[in-house]
Design a protein around this motif. Structure first.
Motif, short mmCIF file in Angstrom:
data_model
loop_
_atom_site.label_atom_id
_atom_site.label_comp_id
_atom_site.label_asym_id
_atom_site.label_seq_id
_atom_site.Cartn_x
_atom_site.Cartn_y
_atom_site.Cartn_z
N VAL A 1 2.81 1.49 -1.00
CA VAL A 1 4.15 1.22 -0.47
C VAL A 1 4.57 -0.21 -0.77
N ALA A 2 3.63 -1.15 -0.66
CA ALA A 2 3.94 -2.55 -0.96
C ALA A 2 4.34 -2.73 -2.42
N ARG A 3 3.87 -1.84 -3.28
CA ARG A 3 4.22 -1.91 -4.70
C ARG A 3 5.51 -1.17 -5.02
N GLY A 4 6.10 -0.52 -4.03
CA GLY A 4 7.35 0.18 -4.24
C GLY A 4 7.23 1.68 -4.26
N GLY A 5 6.01 2.22 -4.05
CA GLY A 5 5.82 3.66 -4.07
C GLY A 5 6.10 4.29 -2.71
N ALA A 6 6.07 5.60 -2.67
CA ALA A 6 6.29 6.34 -1.43
C ALA A 6 4.96 6.68 -0.78
N SER A 7 4.89 6.57 0.54
CA SER A 7 3.64 6.79 1.26
C SER A 7 3.08 8.19 1.01
N GLU A 8 3.98 9.19 0.93
CA GLU A 8 3.50 10.57 0.76
C GLU A 8 2.88 10.81 -0.61
N ASP A 9 3.14 9.94 -1.57
CA ASP A 9 2.51 10.08 -2.88
C ASP A 9 0.99 10.10 -2.78
N VAL A 10 0.46 9.25 -1.90
CA VAL A 10 -0.99 9.07 -1.82
C VAL A 10 -1.68 10.35 -1.36
N LEU A 11 -1.14 11.00 -0.33
CA LEU A 11 -1.73 12.25 0.14
C LEU A 11 -1.63 13.34 -0.92
N ASP A 12 -0.49 13.41 -1.58
CA ASP A 12 -0.31 14.43 -2.62
C ASP A 12 -1.32 14.25 -3.75
#
Length: 320
Positions: A45-56
């Motif tokens: 998220v700090a890099r600009g990504g979405a939190s849900e990306d990680v779980l997916d």
């Protein structure tokens, strides 16, 4: 040798909850995965990504990683499964312990690549966010080896020596006096690796902030640091393993993989950090929104030809 002065080991690694066995090794692996996900979410998220990306991505990477880790373990330590008196079916008994990090990272990366491709995320950028969390996960996972009384080094009487018991596979063997049978005190190589991994995680976080590592360089730094530690720790271990010219296979792997990681860092030096677009789903949503937006002809001002939005449709209804 004063056994009481040594680091104690658990005398039990499995607890029965009715018909269900609760295995400390499995709990440590799960705890490590959870820690890695939480740390990676924060960094992504700090890099600009979405939190849900990680779980997916974890849904793909974790199963691939477990299979890869088990495959490497069986290949590098084949005797218990395919040697004299071995049981090939035990190669599938992952709950007994035995995951090779090299195979876990290699096949886990394949799963992560598939998930990243599906979401339109660059794999090297995600790897940079993941790197410290992986090291913390590996550190937590090493506690499972402690519960299983395994992966220790040679005998020692150092103040931090580890007490090891004769083991049945799930618990310590109990002697005639009702006390667990002690094999001796040994180098706690699981603890050496645990501490090395935590220190390496701190170095990766510091270097990432200091030099704004990108394009997979933070992940490569993780690999290089881990390999450096694993090289000397592997030389202390005495558990059965495949050897080449009398040297454990993992030593060669650490050297080759570590040098490749260092070379990659040099190759990618100086590249600016990527701009994360929050994945393919966000891009698709934005594209759909743009496609659905009503076209406004040049010179017009919106729904009511100069009136406030929503005013035109309401007035037309009143005039009908």
């Amino acid at each position: 040798m004063n056994v009481l002065a040594a680091i104690p080991s658990p005398t039990q690694g499995v607890w029965e909850l009715g018909p269900f066995p609760i295995r400390a090794y499995a709990l440590c692996i799960i705890a490590g995965i959870v820690a890695a996900i939480l740390i990676t979410q924060r960094r992504w998220v700090a890099r600009g990504g979405a939190s849900e990306d990680v779980l997916d991505i974890a849904v793909w990477a974790v199963p691939f990683g477990i299979v890869g880790g088990r495959l490497y373990h069986v290949i590098s330590s084949p005797d218990p499964y395919f040697g004299e008196g071995g049981d090939p079916l035990r190669a599938f008994a992952i709950w007994e312990g035995g995951l090779g990090i090299w195979g876990a990272i290699a096949l886990g990366a394949v799963g992560a690549w598939i998930a990243c491709r599906r979401r339109g995320i660059p794999l090297p950028a995600f790897g940079d966010a993941l790197a410290p969390g992986l090291l913390v996960a590996q550190a937590i996972g090493r506690l499972g080896n402690w519960f299983n009384n395994e992966l220790y080094g040679g005998p020692t009487d150092l103040p931090w020596a580890l007490t090891i018991y004769e083991w049945t596979g799930t618990r310590a063997v109990v002697g005639p006096a009702g006390e667990p049978v002690v094999l001796g005190t040994f180098h706690p190589t699981f603890l050496y690796e645990l501490l090395w991994n935590l220190a390496a995680a701190a170095v990766v976080v510091w270097a990432d902030r200091r030099f704004r590592l990108s394009h997979g360089r933070a992940f490569a730094l993780y690999v290089a640091l881990y390999c450096a530690g694993r090289f000397w720790i592997e030389l202390l271990r005495t558990d059965p393993a495949e050897t080449i010219f009398g040297v454990r296979l993992n030593v060669y792997t650490a050297v080759v993989v570590g040098l490749l990681a260092a070379a990659y860092m040099v190759w990618q030096r100086g590249r600016p950090r990527e701009v994360i677009t929050r994945g393919r789903d966000a891009a698709d949503t934005a594209a759909s929104r743009d496609h659905a937006a009503p076209a406004v002809a040049p010179g017009t001002e919106g729904p009511g030809d100069g009136e406030e939005p929503g005013e035109g449709p309401r007035r037309r209804h009143e005039e009908t």
